[in-house]
Design an enzyme around this catalytic site. Structure first.
Site, short mmCIF file in Angstrom:
data_model
loop_
_atom_site.label_atom_id
_atom_site.label_comp_id
_atom_site.label_asym_id
_atom_site.label_seq_id
_atom_site.Cartn_x
_atom_site.Cartn_y
_atom_site.Cartn_z
N TYR A 6 0.83 -1.20 0.00
CA TYR A 6 0.00 0.00 0.00
C TYR A 6 0.87 1.25 0.00
CZ TYR A 6 -3.54 -3.41 1.48
OH TYR A 6 -4.37 -4.51 1.58
N GLN A 116 -7.38 -14.24 4.51
CA GLN A 116 -8.05 -12.98 4.22
C GLN A 116 -8.47 -12.96 2.75
OE1 GLN A 116 -6.36 -8.72 3.40
NE2 GLN A 116 -6.29 -9.03 5.61
N TYR A 144 -12.02 -8.74 3.44
CA TYR A 144 -11.69 -7.38 3.00
C TYR A 144 -12.74 -6.91 1.99
CZ TYR A 144 -9.22 -9.09 -1.31
OH TYR A 144 -8.87 -9.66 -2.52
N GLY A 151 -19.37 0.37 -2.46
CA GLY A 151 -20.25 0.06 -3.57
C GLY A 151 -19.60 0.10 -4.93
N LEU A 153 -17.32 -1.80 -6.21
CA LEU A 153 -17.10 -3.11 -6.81
C LEU A 153 -18.40 -3.71 -7.35
CD1 LEU A 153 -14.64 -4.73 -4.24
CD2 LEU A 153 -14.11 -3.54 -6.37
N ARG A 155 -21.85 -1.65 -8.23
CA ARG A 155 -22.38 -0.29 -8.12
C ARG A 155 -23.81 -0.22 -7.62
NH1 ARG A 155 -18.95 3.45 -9.99
NH2 ARG A 155 -17.20 2.75 -11.25
#
Length: 244
Positions: A6, A116, A144, A151, A153, A155
């Site tokens: 990240y 995860q 995750y 939203g 991913l 819509r």
């Protein structure tokens, strides 16, 4: 929760700054790149993460996704890190059933504390095979993107009429409903209900964190769960693991 990936490590530095003076109040998780997960390179990567985070140990260290370096090397490095006190536990991320089988077949593989994976109401593929596999072995799932990246991913998720109606009926927000659904208790082998999914939603401020935390206090009714199942059914067959 952070990772060396990240912002090229800058996210770890930011987390480290936030934890100054209160490290013991946090459960700190970071992840290693697959190409840094070798016998010696994983140790160097972990030490670099610890330096950026300003701490002497991680509570949980994860392999970010399956890679080309043999898992035997990664497990050896993780065990050395644990023996040195630099990590308390280790686990994996983005592993499907085949990868979990391979992991458990290796010496020390069953010590992996968690897997995860992406999991939200609009992405329920893990319920077909992976989630039952982990539940049968008592392995928690860390979810995750439980809000589907607000939203993005999927819509229509946060504006779906059923989601809005169920949330309104329970007196909660749509995001709280999504979180409460992700961590909903499930019946164990003895009939008792317990949580075995850990959701890690993103939060951008204190109010956001507090709203997310209230999901732990929400009890979803059978009717609410049935309506959500009808609107967002789990797949009836195995599907490829969703990864972001």
């Amino acid at each position: 929760h952070t990772a060396e990936m990240y912002a090229d490590g800058e996210a770890e530095a930011v987390v480290g700054e936030a934890l100054v003076g209160r490290r013991d109040a946090a459960f700190l998780v970071s992840k290693v790149y697959p190409w840094n997960a070798g016998r010696d390179s994983a140790i160097a990567a972990c030490e670099a993460s610890l330096e950026r985070l300003g701490t002497d140990h991680l509570d949980l260290y994860l392999l970010h996704w399956p890679g080309d370096i043999p898992l035997e090397e990664t497990l050896e490095a993780f065990e050395r890190l644990r023996e040195a006190g630099k990590i308390r536990r280790f686990g994996v991320s983005n592993f499907d059933v085949d990868e979990m089988d391979a992991l458990h077949a290796l010496p020390g593989g069953k010590a992996s504390a968690v897997n995860q994976v992406l999991y939200h109401l609009g992405s329920r593929g893990i319920e077909h095979a992976l989630l039952p596999w982990q539940r049968a072995r008592g392995i928690p799932t860390m979810a995750y993107c439980p809000l589907a990246q607000a939203g993005q991913l999927r819509r229509e998720l946060l504006t779906h009429p059923t989601l809005l109606e169920v949330a309104s009926g329970l007196g909660i927000t749509p995001t709280q409903l999504l979180l409460a659904w992700a961590i909903r208790p499930v019946a164990g082998s003895g009939g008792e209900r317990r949580r075995d999914v850990i959701a890690i939603p993103k939060a951008t401020g204190l109010e956001h964190v507090e709203q997310n935390a209230r999901a732990l206090e929400i009890t979803l009714t059978d009717e609410a769960l049935a309506r959500l199942d009808e609107a967002f059914p789990a797949p009836g067959r195995k599907t490829p693991l969703d990864i972001v």
